[in-house]
Motif scaffolding. Structure first.
Motif, short mmCIF file in Angstrom:
data_model
loop_
_atom_site.label_atom_id
_atom_site.label_comp_id
_atom_site.label_asym_id
_atom_site.label_seq_id
_atom_site.Cartn_x
_atom_site.Cartn_y
_atom_site.Cartn_z
N ASP A 63 -7.81 6.01 4.96
CA ASP A 63 -8.01 4.93 5.93
C ASP A 63 -8.00 5.55 7.32
OD1 ASP A 63 -7.85 2.80 7.70
OD2 ASP A 63 -6.46 1.64 6.48
N PRO A 64 -9.18 5.76 7.92
CA PRO A 64 -9.21 6.45 9.22
C PRO A 64 -8.56 5.65 10.34
CG PRO A 64 -11.38 5.58 8.66
CD PRO A 64 -10.52 5.38 7.45
N GLY A 65 -8.44 4.33 10.15
CA GLY A 65 -7.83 3.50 11.18
C GLY A 65 -6.37 3.82 11.41
N ILE A 66 -5.67 4.19 10.34
CA ILE A 66 -4.24 4.52 10.47
C ILE A 66 -3.96 5.97 10.07
CG2 ILE A 66 -3.45 2.16 10.17
CD1 ILE A 66 -2.91 2.74 7.25
N GLY A 67 -5.01 6.71 9.69
CA GLY A 67 -4.85 8.14 9.39
C GLY A 67 -4.05 8.42 8.14
N VAL A 68 -4.17 7.55 7.13
CA VAL A 68 -3.37 7.67 5.92
C VAL A 68 -4.25 7.65 4.68
CG1 VAL A 68 -1.69 6.44 4.46
CG2 VAL A 68 -1.28 6.66 6.90
N PHE A 69 -3.91 8.53 3.69
CA PHE A 69 -4.49 8.44 2.36
C PHE A 69 -3.65 7.44 1.56
CE2 PHE A 69 -6.31 12.56 3.51
CZ PHE A 69 -7.57 12.49 2.95
N GLN A 103 8.20 13.80 -6.66
CA GLN A 103 8.83 15.12 -6.50
C GLN A 103 9.97 15.33 -7.49
OE1 GLN A 103 9.28 16.53 -2.42
NE2 GLN A 103 11.34 17.21 -2.93
N ALA A 104 10.62 14.26 -7.87
CA ALA A 104 11.74 14.36 -8.81
C ALA A 104 11.29 14.87 -10.18
CB ALA A 104 12.40 12.99 -8.97
N MET A 133 0.85 -1.20 0.00
CA MET A 133 0.00 0.00 0.00
C MET A 133 0.88 1.25 0.00
SD MET A 133 -2.90 1.20 2.77
CE MET A 133 -1.71 1.48 4.08
N LYS A 134 0.71 2.09 -0.99
CA LYS A 134 1.51 3.31 -1.10
C LYS A 134 0.70 4.50 -0.57
CE LYS A 134 4.08 3.64 -4.67
NZ LYS A 134 4.57 3.82 -6.06
N SER A 135 1.26 5.22 0.37
CA SER A 135 0.56 6.36 0.94
C SER A 135 0.71 7.59 0.06
CB SER A 135 1.09 6.67 2.34
OG SER A 135 2.39 7.24 2.25
N LEU A 136 -0.15 8.57 0.30
CA LEU A 136 -0.07 9.83 -0.44
C LEU A 136 1.29 10.49 -0.20
CD1 LEU A 136 -1.24 12.17 -2.10
CD2 LEU A 136 -2.35 13.01 -0.01
N GLY A 137 1.78 10.46 1.04
CA GLY A 137 3.08 11.06 1.33
C GLY A 137 4.20 10.41 0.54
N GLU A 138 4.19 9.08 0.49
CA GLU A 138 5.21 8.36 -0.27
C GLU A 138 5.11 8.66 -1.76
OE1 GLU A 138 5.57 4.37 2.57
OE2 GLU A 138 4.02 4.49 1.00
N PHE A 139 3.88 8.75 -2.24
CA PHE A 139 3.66 9.04 -3.67
C PHE A 139 4.17 10.43 -4.03
CE2 PHE A 139 1.12 10.28 -7.36
CZ PHE A 139 1.18 9.15 -8.15
N SER A 175 5.20 19.91 -2.96
CA SER A 175 4.92 18.77 -2.08
C SER A 175 4.42 19.25 -0.72
CB SER A 175 6.18 17.92 -1.90
OG SER A 175 6.62 17.41 -3.14
N GLY A 176 5.00 20.36 -0.23
CA GLY A 176 4.56 20.91 1.04
C GLY A 176 3.13 21.41 1.00
N ILE A 177 2.74 22.02 -0.11
CA ILE A 177 1.36 22.50 -0.26
C ILE A 177 0.39 21.33 -0.27
CG2 ILE A 177 -0.24 23.72 -1.78
CD1 ILE A 177 2.17 25.38 -2.74
N LEU A 178 0.73 20.28 -1.00
CA LEU A 178 -0.13 19.09 -1.04
C LEU A 178 -0.22 18.45 0.34
CD1 LEU A 178 1.07 17.58 -4.44
CD2 LEU A 178 -1.14 18.65 -3.97
N ALA A 179 0.86 18.50 1.11
CA ALA A 179 0.82 17.98 2.47
C ALA A 179 -0.12 18.80 3.35
CB ALA A 179 2.23 17.97 3.06
N ALA A 180 -0.14 20.13 3.13
CA ALA A 180 -1.06 20.99 3.89
C ALA A 180 -2.51 20.68 3.54
CB ALA A 180 -0.74 22.46 3.60
N ILE A 181 -2.77 20.44 2.26
CA ILE A 181 -4.13 20.07 1.83
C ILE A 181 -4.53 18.74 2.46
CG2 ILE A 181 -5.50 19.37 -0.17
CD1 ILE A 181 -3.81 21.45 -1.78
N ARG A 182 -3.60 17.80 2.49
CA ARG A 182 -3.87 16.50 3.11
C ARG A 182 -4.26 16.67 4.58
NH1 ARG A 182 1.34 12.94 3.29
NH2 ARG A 182 1.93 14.70 4.62
N LEU A 183 -3.54 17.51 5.30
CA LEU A 183 -3.84 17.74 6.71
C LEU A 183 -5.20 18.40 6.88
CD1 LEU A 183 -3.12 17.84 9.71
CD2 LEU A 183 -1.89 19.98 9.26
N ALA A 184 -5.48 19.44 6.08
CA ALA A 184 -6.77 20.13 6.17
C ALA A 184 -7.91 19.17 5.85
CB ALA A 184 -6.78 21.32 5.20
#
Length: 334
Positions: free
Chosen positions: A184-190, A12-13, A1-7, A23-32
């Motif tokens: 996945d709310p169980g582990i808090g990961v997209f 990023q390359a 399973m590949k997470s949004l952060g890993e993707f 990548s930082g902006i997308l991480a902020a959207i993920r948190l929001a």
């Protein structure tokens, strides 16, 4: 399973000029999205976040309490980072310039519809968040101006949406295809669940508010009647599906094949949807997935905006279906 952060890190390359800022902006959207998802799922239990906020937004529409909450949540997520120089929201009349020194040196601005379809919240219907990211055009180190926000959709570097439904999904593009991540709310990961999404070239679904039929242009009326014709040899009739939340209707049609339409009418002579907050990001996603988006005449992404809250007619979805409605619009001009 590949997470949004890993993707994001993996991809990023592909954008060395971004140096991690995108990548930082997308991480902020993920948190929001996680925070908004939490409160939407509590809406039926915590009545203080349901109902009207008691004020109208700049569009003259009654704001819901969750509209205000979503706007503040997303704004705070961007303000907390040094990747964003400015922010514009459907819920605010003017853009927000993040005027600290670190933000003035940022290269990107973000536009968002914090809670699309919010009128459906009180009855537990799917809603969403839409976002659009641009590189600023004014000099880095200065406060952003209106010019940074009035860019054609073709200039977007990323766009996407979050749909809060039976599951919560974040779907986005950076100009190299469209990918979807299920929360996945169980582990808090997209987690990556829909890789390289493609809109079917043709479809069987048309989505439009048929209650406004009498106010539509003649060509759109003729197209709707065509969709309703009983000619199985031609794949007709089509199926009508309309939720009333752009994110939800678009998401279904992107996966299954279909067309979403919000033409101009007597109540909205220039269309109802906002070009910058709704049409441009969805058009970018559609085109990256092999679909098409227009205002009935022009490609949405080629329109030069003149106002922050500019409205536009909107036709988006499977390419052959959008081309067919164009044929009717040209054949039956008002």
């Amino acid at each position: 399973m590949k997470s949004l952060g890993e993707f994001i890190v993996e991809k990023q390359a592909e954008y060395p000029h971004a140096r991690g800022n995108l990548s930082g902006i997308l991480a902020a959207i993920r948190l929001a999205a996680k925070v908004i998802n939490r409160d939407i799922n509590r809406a039926g239990l915590v009545h203080e976040i349901l109902g009207d906020a008691g004020a109208e937004n700049v569009q003259g529409e009654q704001q819901k309490k969750l509209d205000v909450f979503a706007h503040k949540t997303i704004s705070a997520a961007f303000f907390a980072r040094d990747d964003v120089a400015g922010f514009a929201s459907e819920e605010e009349e003017n853009f927000i310039a993040f005027d600290s020194e670190k933000n003035r040196n940022a290269k990107y601005i973000v536009l968002t519809d914090p809670l699309d379809g919010s009128s459906n919240i009180d009855v537990n219907v799917s809603v969403g968040t839409i976002f659009s990211i641009y590189r600023r055009v004014t000099p880095v180190g200065t406060p952003v101006t209106l010019e940074d926000f009035l860019q054609p959709g073709r200039a977007q570097v990323a766009a996407g949406y979050v749909v809060y439904g039976s599951s919560t999904m974040l779907v986005y593009t950076t100009g190299n295809g469209v990918n979807g991540f299920t929360y996945d709310p169980g582990i808090g990961v997209f987690a990556l669940s829909h890789e390289n999404i493609r809109i079917p070239e043709d479809g069987k679904i048309y989505s439009v508010n048929e209650g406004q039929y009498l106010k539509f242009p003649q060509g759109v009326k003729k197209y709707i009647k065509y969709c309703q014709e009983d000619r199985p040899s031609e794949g007709l009739p089509l199926t009508s599906r309309y939720i009333g939340s752009l994110v939800s209707d678009f998401h279904r049609n992107m996966l299954k094949g279909g067309i979403y339409m919000y033409p101009q009418g007597s109540n909205y002579p220039k269309g109802k949807l906002r070009l910058l907050y709704e049409c441009n990001p969805m058009a970018f996603l559609a085109e990256q997935a092999g679909g098409m988006a227009t205002d009935g005449e022009r490609n949405i992404l080629d329109i030069q905006p003149t106002e922050l809250h500019q409205r536009s007619p909107f036709f988006v979805g499977s390419k052959k279906m959008v081309e067919k409605v164009h044929d009717f619009i040209r054949k039956y001009p008002d």
